[in-house]
Motif scaffolding. Structure first.
Motif, short mmCIF file in Angstrom:
data_model
loop_
_atom_site.label_atom_id
_atom_site.label_comp_id
_atom_site.label_asym_id
_atom_site.label_seq_id
_atom_site.Cartn_x
_atom_site.Cartn_y
_atom_site.Cartn_z
N LYS A 98 0.85 -1.19 0.00
CA LYS A 98 0.00 0.00 0.00
C LYS A 98 0.89 1.24 0.00
N ALA A 99 0.60 2.15 -0.94
CA ALA A 99 1.33 3.42 -0.99
C ALA A 99 0.69 4.38 0.01
N VAL A 100 1.55 5.15 0.67
CA VAL A 100 1.01 6.18 1.57
C VAL A 100 1.59 7.53 1.19
N GLY A 101 0.71 8.56 1.21
CA GLY A 101 1.14 9.93 0.95
C GLY A 101 1.49 10.57 2.28
N ALA A 102 0.69 11.58 2.66
CA ALA A 102 0.96 12.27 3.92
C ALA A 102 0.11 11.72 5.07
N GLY A 103 -0.66 10.67 4.81
CA GLY A 103 -1.43 10.03 5.89
C GLY A 103 -2.56 10.90 6.41
N HIS A 104 -3.15 11.70 5.54
CA HIS A 104 -4.24 12.57 5.98
C HIS A 104 -5.62 11.99 5.67
N SER A 105 -5.68 10.68 5.53
CA SER A 105 -6.99 10.02 5.41
C SER A 105 -7.34 9.40 6.74
N PHE A 106 -8.61 9.48 7.09
CA PHE A 106 -9.07 8.88 8.35
C PHE A 106 -9.60 7.46 8.13
N GLY A 175 -8.34 22.34 -1.41
CA GLY A 175 -9.12 22.10 -0.20
C GLY A 175 -8.65 23.02 0.92
N GLY A 176 -9.07 22.69 2.14
CA GLY A 176 -8.81 23.58 3.27
C GLY A 176 -7.48 23.34 3.96
N TYR A 177 -6.61 22.47 3.39
CA TYR A 177 -5.33 22.22 4.04
C TYR A 177 -4.29 21.95 2.97
N GLN A 180 -1.34 17.55 2.72
CA GLN A 180 -1.47 16.31 1.95
C GLN A 180 -0.51 16.32 0.77
N THR A 181 -0.14 15.12 0.28
CA THR A 181 0.54 15.08 -1.00
C THR A 181 -0.52 15.34 -2.07
N LEU A 182 -0.11 16.01 -3.15
CA LEU A 182 -1.12 16.32 -4.17
C LEU A 182 -1.68 15.02 -4.76
N ILE A 183 -0.79 14.04 -5.00
CA ILE A 183 -1.26 12.81 -5.65
C ILE A 183 -2.10 11.97 -4.69
N GLY A 184 -1.74 11.97 -3.40
CA GLY A 184 -2.58 11.29 -2.40
C GLY A 184 -3.94 11.95 -2.30
N ALA A 185 -3.97 13.27 -2.40
CA ALA A 185 -5.25 13.99 -2.32
C ALA A 185 -6.11 13.66 -3.55
N ALA A 187 -5.98 10.98 -5.27
CA ALA A 187 -6.36 9.56 -5.23
C ALA A 187 -7.67 9.33 -4.51
N THR A 188 -8.11 10.28 -3.66
CA THR A 188 -9.40 10.14 -2.97
C THR A 188 -10.40 11.21 -3.41
N SER A 189 -10.06 11.91 -4.50
CA SER A 189 -10.95 12.98 -5.02
C SER A 189 -11.14 14.13 -4.03
N THR A 190 -10.04 14.57 -3.46
CA THR A 190 -10.10 15.74 -2.59
C THR A 190 -10.61 16.95 -3.39
N HIS A 191 -11.31 17.84 -2.72
CA HIS A 191 -11.97 18.96 -3.39
C HIS A 191 -11.94 20.21 -2.53
N VAL A 261 1.03 2.35 -7.91
CA VAL A 261 1.58 3.58 -7.32
C VAL A 261 1.71 4.59 -8.44
N ILE A 262 1.07 5.73 -8.29
CA ILE A 262 1.16 6.78 -9.31
C ILE A 262 2.45 7.54 -9.06
N TYR A 263 3.32 7.54 -10.05
CA TYR A 263 4.63 8.18 -9.88
C TYR A 263 4.54 9.68 -10.14
C1 LIG Z 1 -6.62 18.16 8.23
C2 LIG Z 1 -7.27 17.60 6.99
C3 LIG Z 1 -7.86 18.46 6.09
C4 LIG Z 1 -8.48 17.94 4.96
N1 LIG Z 1 -9.09 18.80 4.09
C5 LIG Z 1 -9.75 18.30 3.03
C6 LIG Z 1 -10.43 19.17 2.13
O1 LIG Z 1 -10.43 20.39 2.28
N2 LIG Z 1 -11.10 18.61 1.09
C7 LIG Z 1 -11.14 17.26 0.90
O2 LIG Z 1 -11.78 16.80 -0.05
N3 LIG Z 1 -10.49 16.41 1.72
C8 LIG Z 1 -9.79 16.91 2.77
N4 LIG Z 1 -9.12 16.05 3.60
C9 LIG Z 1 -9.00 14.63 3.21
C10 LIG Z 1 -7.64 14.40 2.49
O3 LIG Z 1 -7.42 15.39 1.51
C11 LIG Z 1 -7.62 13.04 1.78
O4 LIG Z 1 -7.84 12.01 2.68
C12 LIG Z 1 -6.31 12.81 1.00
O5 LIG Z 1 -6.44 11.63 0.25
C13 LIG Z 1 -5.08 12.70 1.91
O6 LIG Z 1 -3.90 12.83 1.14
P1 LIG Z 1 -2.54 12.15 1.65
O7 LIG Z 1 -1.42 12.64 0.81
O8 LIG Z 1 -2.42 12.33 3.09
O9 LIG Z 1 -2.83 10.64 1.26
P2 LIG Z 1 -2.93 9.36 2.21
O10 LIG Z 1 -3.99 9.60 3.21
O11 LIG Z 1 -1.59 8.96 2.67
O12 LIG Z 1 -3.46 8.29 1.14
C14 LIG Z 1 -4.74 8.43 0.59
C15 LIG Z 1 -4.95 7.38 -0.50
O13 LIG Z 1 -4.13 7.71 -1.61
C16 LIG Z 1 -3.32 6.59 -1.94
N5 LIG Z 1 -2.06 7.12 -2.44
C17 LIG Z 1 -1.26 8.03 -1.87
N6 LIG Z 1 -0.22 8.30 -2.68
C18 LIG Z 1 -0.38 7.52 -3.78
C19 LIG Z 1 0.35 7.31 -4.98
N7 LIG Z 1 1.46 7.99 -5.24
N8 LIG Z 1 -0.12 6.44 -5.88
C20 LIG Z 1 -1.26 5.74 -5.66
N9 LIG Z 1 -2.00 5.89 -4.55
C21 LIG Z 1 -1.56 6.78 -3.62
C22 LIG Z 1 -3.18 5.80 -0.66
O14 LIG Z 1 -2.87 4.43 -0.92
C23 LIG Z 1 -4.57 5.96 -0.08
O15 LIG Z 1 -5.45 5.06 -0.69
C24 LIG Z 1 -8.50 16.54 4.73
C25 LIG Z 1 -7.90 15.68 5.66
C26 LIG Z 1 -7.29 16.22 6.78
C27 LIG Z 1 -6.67 15.29 7.78
#
Ligand SMILES: Cc1cc2nc3c(=O)[nH]c(=O)nc-3n(C[C@H](O)[C@H](O)[C@H](O)COP(=O)(O)OP(=O)(O)OC[C@H]3O[C@@H](n4cnc5c(N)ncnc54)[C@H](O)[C@@H]3O)c2cc1C
Length: 546
Positions: A98-106, A175-177, A180-185, A187-191, A261-263
């Motif tokens: 499992k790839a992890v970005g900045a761990g900002h998913s709950f 989004g409001g923070y 996060q890594t841009l690619i991790g964000a 990957a979950t459709s952050t907005h 893993v998206i490079y």
């Molecule tokens: C304080 C806070 C504020 C937030 N604000 C917003 C907001 O304003 N709007 C919103 O929509 N969400 C928001 N979120 C949610 C957050 O943006 C998402 O959960 C986002 O996916 C986290 O990014 P990350 O880099 O921490 O990824 P992680 O949480 O580490 O990983 C998320 C997912 O992406 C995958 N992933 C990561 N990197 C890669 C890669 N290189 N290739 C393939 N898969 C990868 C992981 O396997 C995992 O499935 C917030 C969360 C927090 C904690």
């Protein structure tokens, strides 16, 4: 009266309205002093903050502190070649990764008990920066390079913003923070918010994926930016294959770490711009009535609404309306006020938050006054003006130990208004039972997305985020109750936020019309089950390679 005395009065007269208001006012006036006074108040209590030591050290803990990963191996590749070789090795032995970005998913999406792969070690290998060369010379139209960037995985939004700004560029929305890594964000459709602005994935034009056995693909939509003839003059197909196909592209964009893993990702960006932000306090019933008409949501580039779910002594329930519009860069900067001071107080230190949680667990009826005071503090006397990325970022409050749930509702037929009514009703019922929702309902409006598993896929949406401070009594049960209550409202929960009821058979296909196409590609790219984990098992979408 000093803060310590006010706290003393609260404890000696529990539930006393004046005592509650005095404590809330002290908190608003000086959160830092307030926390110091709380610390003194509880200093004699040996149980405060004494967490039991874990029996085994976890490999990794997410930002919210609610996901603990005990991985067999934690790997930190530094180059694309190393990344490919790790993925190949794990696929050969049919393990899980499992790839992890900045761990900002709950949510449980980064759980693994085998290999956890840190993407943040993969910054540009030559200068350790967040951008890679665009390779615009391989495009049909190299002149488009002026408004595109190619981001490497592991690059955080915080690293990217100043680099783009120095080049006169900016993301069209965020989004409001920014941690996060841009690619991790993506990957979950952050907005962010803005009904004409889709979620982040929709800015992507091309991406590079490392998948099962270390195979490398460059993936784009059908009419992609890359000229295949130029591409294959530079690259051998055995090294990297160019796929220009809508099903591939719109599946891999939001692939939740389940397809590889998206490079890197190549995205469209804008010339840099400033935003003007105002925050007004209004009566929720009046705002609710206006929300039923499309004009209200479309009148500004961004609208956000923070609803206070408690009456807190007001004749009418209140909400904050945040409005933001782009202005020319020549506009004078007017810095953010200490507004966010109140919010920041939650994040001063874990100890500070623990103290506040302790206080509201002892006096849950303090919550409405605290929330009302806090929302009042956010109101602007005069507009803020700052570079776009400064305005998007809510700042220190994001460091609080909070977990959140977010629902995405269709705007069509005003489904979202009925859903919000139900949420407020549920919070009122909970309050009568002594369980208080500690944060506001935060509404944002997002344009529909083309990514198959985006929460906004094919529908303009209203999102409603509900946050809970970790440790608040009944917090987990309240979040679960909200999720259950929202099921009838065609809701799609944010993949990165808490969601526990998404694993029932057929749920994915019932909520995402293109799920079958996504699953077909997933089965192909994940044929050995390497990207399966607890989350995919729970959703019933694992390929079952182990
Ligand atoms: C304080 C806070 C504020 C937030 N604000 C917003 C907001 O304003 N709007 C919103 O929509 N969400 C928001 N979120 C949610 C957050 O943006 C998402 O959960 C986002 O996916 C986290 O990014 P990350 O880099 O921490 O990824 P992680 O949480 O580490 O990983 C998320 C997912 O992406 C995958 N992933 C990561 N990197 C890669 C890669 N290189 N290739 C393939 N898969 C990868 C992981 O396997 C995992 O499935 C917030 C969360 C927090 C904690």
């Amino acid at each position: 009266m000093n803060i310590g005395a006010r706290l003393q009065a609260l404890y000696s007269q529990p539930g006393d309205r004046q005592a509650l208001q005095r404590v809330a006012a002290a908190f608003a006036a000086d959160p830092h002093e307030f926390v110091l006074a709380l610390r003194a108040r509880y200093a004699a209590d040996p149980t405060l903050g004494a967490a039991a030591a874990p029996s085994r050290s976890p490999t990794w803990i997410n930002h919210g502190g609610n996901q603990t990963v005990y991985a067999r191996q934690f790997v930190h590749p530094r180059t694309l070649a190393e990344l490919q070789s790790i993925v190949a090795e794990v696929s050969e032995r049919r393990g899980r990764l499992k790839a992890v970005g900045a761990g900002h998913s709950f949510s449980d999406i980064v759980q693994t008990d085998d290999v956890l792969l840190d993407t943040t070690s993969l910054l540009n290998p030559y200068n350790h920066g967040p951008l890679l060369p665009l390779e615009a010379e391989l495009w049909h139209d190299p002149s488009a390079a002026a408004q595109r960037v190619r981001v490497v995985c592991g690059a955080t939004i915080r690293m990217l913003n100043p680099v783009l700004a120095r080049a006169g560029l900016a993301f069209s929305n965020l989004g409001g923070y920014d941690a996060q890594t841009l690619i991790g964000a993506i990957a979950t459709s952050t907005h962010g918010s803005g009904i004409e602005l889709p979620p982040l994935p929709d800015a992507v034009r091309s991406l590079v994926l490392v998948t099962t056995l270390g195979k490398l693909y460059q993936i784009e939509p059908r009419a992609g930016i890359t000229d295949p003839a130029k591409f294959y003059r530079r690259h051998r197909q055995s090294e990297i294959e160019l796929i220009q196909d809508d099903d591939w592209f719109y599946s891999v964009l939001v692939s939740l770490g389940c397809m590889g893993v998206i490079y890197s990702m190549t995205l469209d960006v804008l010339g840099s711009y400033q935003l003007r932000e105002t925050v007004d306090r209004d009566a929720w019933p009046a705002v609710r009535a206006q929300l039923a008409t499309p004009d209200f949501i479309r009148a500004h580039r961004h609208i956000e609404i923070q609803i206070d779910p408690h009456y807190a002594g007001e004749p009418q329930r209140r909400c904050n309306v945040v409005r933001r519009d782009a202005v020319t860069n020549a506009a004078e900067r007017r810095d953010l006020p200490p507004l966010r001071r109140w919010l920041a107080a939650f994040a001063v230190t874990p100890d500070a938050q623990g103290l506040i949680v302790r206080l509201v667990n002892d006096h849950p009826d303090l919550v409405p006054s605290l929330l009302e005071t806090g929302l009042n503090q956010l109101v602007t006397d005069e507009p803020h003006l700052a570079p776009s990325y400064d305005i998007y970022n809510l700042g220190a409050v994001n460091r609080a130990f909070v977990t959140a749930i977010e629902f995405s509702f269709p705007l069509q037929d005003n489904v979202f208004i009925a859903a919000i009514d139900r949420l407020i009703e549920l919070m009122t019922e909970n309050r009568a039972r002594g369980f208080y929702q500690i944060g506001p309902l935060a509404l944002r409006f997002v344009r529909k997305s083309r990514a198959y598993l985006s929460m906004m896929y094919d529908r303009d949406s209203c999102t409603c985020e509900v946050a809970m401070l970790n440790g608040v009594r009944g917090g987990d049960d309240m979040l679960l109750a909200y999720e259950r209550a929202m099921l009838p409202f065609r809701t799609r929960p944010h993949w990165g936020q808490r969601h526990e009821l998404t694993g029932t058979p057929g749920w994915l296909s019932a909520h995402y019309p293109m799920a079958e196409r996504w699953l077909a590609l997933h089965a192909r790219l994940n044929e050995r089950g390497i990207f399966d984990n607890h989350f995919t098992d729970r959703l019933g979408i694992s390929s079952g390679g182990q």
